[in-house]
Motif scaffolding. Sequence first.
Motif, short mmCIF file in Angstrom:
data_model
loop_
_atom_site.label_atom_id
_atom_site.label_comp_id
_atom_site.label_asym_id
_atom_site.label_seq_id
_atom_site.Cartn_x
_atom_site.Cartn_y
_atom_site.Cartn_z
N ALA A 1 0.83 -1.21 -0.06
CA ALA A 1 0.13 -0.11 0.14
C ALA A 1 1.02 1.31 0.07
CB ALA A 1 -1.05 0.20 1.22
N LEU B 1 2.55 1.89 -3.40
CA LEU B 1 1.58 2.35 -4.29
C LEU B 1 1.12 3.82 -4.28
CD1 LEU B 1 -0.33 1.44 -6.95
CD2 LEU B 1 -2.01 1.44 -5.01
N MET B 2 1.15 4.21 -2.77
CA MET B 2 0.67 5.55 -2.47
C MET B 2 1.99 6.47 -2.85
SD MET B 2 -0.85 4.55 1.31
CE MET B 2 -2.03 6.10 1.88
N THR C 1 0.84 7.18 8.89
CA THR C 1 0.06 6.12 9.79
C THR C 1 0.44 4.87 9.29
OG1 THR C 1 -1.56 7.46 10.21
CG2 THR C 1 -2.02 5.21 10.27
N ALA D 1 -0.70 12.26 -8.72
CA ALA D 1 -1.71 12.68 -7.54
C ALA D 1 -1.68 14.17 -7.70
CB ALA D 1 -1.16 11.93 -6.23
N PRO D 2 -3.12 14.45 -7.59
CA PRO D 2 -3.34 15.98 -7.22
C PRO D 2 -2.60 16.56 -6.22
CG PRO D 2 -5.18 14.57 -6.81
CD PRO D 2 -4.19 13.69 -7.33
N LYS D 3 -2.04 17.87 -6.50
CA LYS D 3 -1.26 18.44 -5.82
C LYS D 3 -1.96 18.83 -4.15
CE LYS D 3 0.88 21.51 -8.82
NZ LYS D 3 0.57 22.76 -9.54
N MET D 4 -3.09 19.25 -4.41
CA MET D 4 -3.65 19.67 -3.19
C MET D 4 -3.94 18.44 -2.25
SD MET D 4 -6.35 22.37 -4.35
CE MET D 4 -7.28 22.47 -2.50
N GLY D 5 -3.92 17.14 -2.63
CA GLY D 5 -3.89 16.24 -1.72
C GLY D 5 -2.70 15.51 -1.05
N LEU E 1 -2.29 15.74 2.99
CA LEU E 1 -3.13 14.51 3.64
C LEU E 1 -2.53 13.05 3.37
CD1 LEU E 1 -6.84 15.62 3.17
CD2 LEU E 1 -5.44 15.74 5.38
N ARG E 2 -2.31 12.99 2.11
CA ARG E 2 -1.58 11.72 1.72
C ARG E 2 -0.40 11.23 2.48
NH1 ARG E 2 -1.25 8.71 -2.97
NH2 ARG E 2 -3.48 9.24 -2.81
N TRP F 1 4.20 5.72 -5.29
CA TRP F 1 4.27 5.64 -6.92
C TRP F 1 3.04 6.69 -7.49
CZ3 TRP F 1 -0.15 4.67 -9.94
CH2 TRP F 1 0.20 4.80 -11.08
N ASP F 2 1.80 6.60 -6.70
CA ASP F 2 0.72 7.60 -6.99
C ASP F 2 1.27 8.89 -6.92
OD1 ASP F 2 -1.98 7.77 -7.82
OD2 ASP F 2 -2.20 8.89 -5.83
N GLU G 1 0.39 12.38 5.40
CA GLU G 1 -0.29 11.66 6.80
C GLU G 1 -0.72 10.32 6.53
OE1 GLU G 1 -3.82 13.37 8.87
OE2 GLU G 1 -2.86 15.22 8.54
N ALA G 2 -1.39 10.23 5.50
CA ALA G 2 -1.67 8.66 5.50
C ALA G 2 -0.62 7.46 5.41
CB ALA G 2 -2.78 8.48 4.26
#
Lengths: 505, 505
Positions: free
Chosen positions: B25, B28-29, B51, B37-41, B44-45, B31-32, B47-48
């Motif tokens: 996981a 992949l996160m 975790t 992946a959109p800049k604004m995210g 939060l990404r 890689w994305d 942070e995830a």
Amino acid sequence: MAKTATDWATEFREYVRKMLHFEEAINLMYWDLRTGAPKMGVELRSEAIGTLAAEVFAMQTSPQMEEYLNVLSEPGTFETLDPVTQATLREVKKEFDRNRKIPADRFKAYVVLTSQAESVWEEAKHTADFALFRPYLEKIVAMKIEFIGYWGYEGNKYNTLLDQYEPGLTVEQLDGIFGPLREETVKLVQAIVDSGIRPDLRHFRGHYPKDKQRALSLELLRNMGYDFAAGRLDETEHPFQTTINRYDARVTTKFLEDDVRSAISSTVHEGGHALYEQGVSPDLIGTPLCTGASMGIHESQSRFYENMIGRSREYWESHLPVVRRFFPEFEEVSVDEFYRAMNDVSPSLIRIEADEVTYNLHIMIRYELEKALINETLRVADLPGVWREKMREYLGVEPDSDATGVLQDVHWSGGDFGYFPSYSLGNIYAAQFRHQLAKEIPDYMEQVRRGEMLEIKRWLNEKIHRFGKTLTPGEIVRQVTGEDINAKYLIDYLHEKFDPLYHLA
Amino acid sequence: MAKTATDWATEFREYVRKMLHFEEAINLMYWDLRTGAPKMGVELRSEAIGTLAAEVFAMQTSPQMEEYLNVLSEPGTFETLDPVTQATLREVKKEFDRNRKIPADRFKAYVVLTSQAESVWEEAKHTADFALFRPYLEKIVAMKIEFIGYWGYEGNKYNTLLDQYEPGLTVEQLDGIFGPLREETVKLVQAIVDSGIRPDLRHFRGHYPKDKQRALSLELLRNMGYDFAAGRLDETEHPFQTTINRYDARVTTKFLEDDVRSAISSTVHEGGHALYEQGVSPDLIGTPLCTGASMGIHESQSRFYENMIGRSREYWESHLPVVRRFFPEFEEVSVDEFYRAMNDVSPSLIRIEADEVTYNLHIMIRYELEKALINETLRVADLPGVWREKMREYLGVEPDSDATGVLQDVHWSGGDFGYFPSYSLGNIYAAQFRHQLAKEIPDYMEQVRRGEMLEIKRWLNEKIHRFGKTLTPGEIVRQVTGEDINAKYLIDYLHEKFDPLYHLA
């Protein structure tokens, strides 16, 4: 030193936030599987998703979670919490109860059954062999009824299932809503068929290369106000919208190279879902409230954009020029012709291909069958026959095989009973919101005619989106429109639009 | 009933497999994040990811893990385990020790420091202000030395860091390898500069649209034997290869629209990494052994393909026609001209832009500085000056600012000391493997000339890839070539290739 209510609340919020981080990973893993993950990796990927999903389930139902819920729900404590924490607690508790009330071994049996059933369904659909799927569906229905026993129900057993997708909605309400809608729709469809009018589709049978359709789709999304800094568009077999996090609401669409209309509708539909997700208040980040209020309210946003905006004459006045920039062959087609081509109404067998008018009849058939199965007034064995009867009665067509009949949807194989009504609820809510929008912004369709879509988005942001899941569907509808759910507005809308299109009295 | 060794082993393997699911996981996160992946995210990404990474760390260092390691390492038990479980145990134990030996508060301080340092470094590089970065780098070096204290070391403190990337390798060995390589390379570079010969690049300054470069890259990968059913190609700012799972080894590349050579090299380089990952034995799935043996061995595969194959005359005899299919303008360019353009050797300031010959000198400078910092024979304050001296001495060029000097690489800001040597080790191993390949398949370059690349891949699969991380780098080199690591083969190769290219005696 003893922990204060604030300490507990902070810990609880942190715990929930972590749980949602795992969900972010899972959502991305699914998105990736559906948008281009290499085929050979799928099996191992599914295993990995299984591990993460089990972790989320374990967190949702843990003794730790139980303690948080017990401590924070106590009278004298609950009242001291801020509204977002209160709503989070309610939402999490609902999930906790739903999961913990099922004995672990029964839940496991259900997971095994539905995952088997899904591949059996695939095979059964492929070979048009309902007998193959029947024993699985019988077991699924029996287990759903068993689970309703654990969960409990009020009035009708089916209410418990409905509530999982549309909190607070009951069979009693839904029958009252669907009844008149069905009657009116059957009449309208019959009148349209009798009119003998069909749009002229000669100019819609060309070749539309994917890369141009992609560029067009991007522009349609931008025009709606979709924020690409917080989202992206990809291609997929079955279009969907998925939210990875609050600032990452993704859209997918499908490009049919022989019909440009398909991607347009899918893109605008999924774009409607995405605007909802992009409009939720950032205060709700890190809580399960940071999404739409319900399946039905979510669907109201996608269908409002797809049908009420994206299939309107005003939209095509401003957007046909956009389409022509990518596909100059549409210079030959007038706005009127394009508008008519986007609104071809014709009874057909397959729900996902159905038009705006007939669609709700497909839903009602499924709703009636589900309700009867769960209340044990219909046997699974009798499903195919009753399906055909109802198709004939409501739509005047009948499948010659179960593959295009009762086996067409995947939902039942996964145990998703209670979900189908959301689609029609979406149409009903959308018409209600539209009615209110017209009162508050009387020239909104004039804006669409000029290609200006942002005031509409802002209105939806303000009235619906920002609340996320802090309100129930009922609360939202009442707050926005001042009344309860009411199918009258959808019926009015359908007549207003289709009577002139099909020259009906 | 007491648990048997087999029960423990099964539980342990299951536990490790789950841990790797979380890593899937996370991979992949990342890689994305790096492919669209959109800049604004992103916030939060991150942070995830934090975790999930914390979860992996917790699993790696848990009392549960400790119990598995203790029980299964016991004499009388360990011997009864199958070889894959034994190797998994060794690998996991190494990680466990590395993590558990650092006091938790110090590890946390290190994580905070390096994450701050990375953004400070970015700022310092941007403004060419070493003084800004200096206090952070001083703290990082001090902490690395402190950590080596916890971990322990033999001989030289730097050995412990080297071992983390290239298990078993020591400073003593590396000095013996790098010494003659440096001497020979400095001479060779000087001779090339003195020759006055530069390739004719007139025909390489065109416009090469991304979509054509993408199609070309896909074909180059296919020709190498890369399996797209178990991988995919995407575009990114900094090319990389990442393995999501055993059947999902992804490649990214970068398209410069004004230079077609860049994407070719990156694609073939990352493709070399990916062939390694796609060649690991499926028996190792679900263990940390299901990847390359070390950074150095991994780099040997990418550099073998990038340089020894992808910059060979034979490769361009078969592949220039492929390039011409996408870019007909290269009809004007002969194989010889293309070959020369792919092998432009010239001392320069930036490591990642360096050619095949000068590259190792960039690495050696970093290695010497790191070694001196860790052994406290060089102060961070003196770094920029020593950097410039060594650049002048080895490469004959000197940066006019620290931005293109000591601040150019991100590695130190993240605490990655001991990593740089891997790049040159890759070149050295690659030349050794190449020498052995020529003995076992004497016509392999004839095959390349005909565009046949699959026997080479099968040889690498058989001799190197399939073992994954079950062997140490030293074991692999000895097993394949019959001797220890030896830079002689790289020196020979460089002369064999570049002497004729630059008309050297």
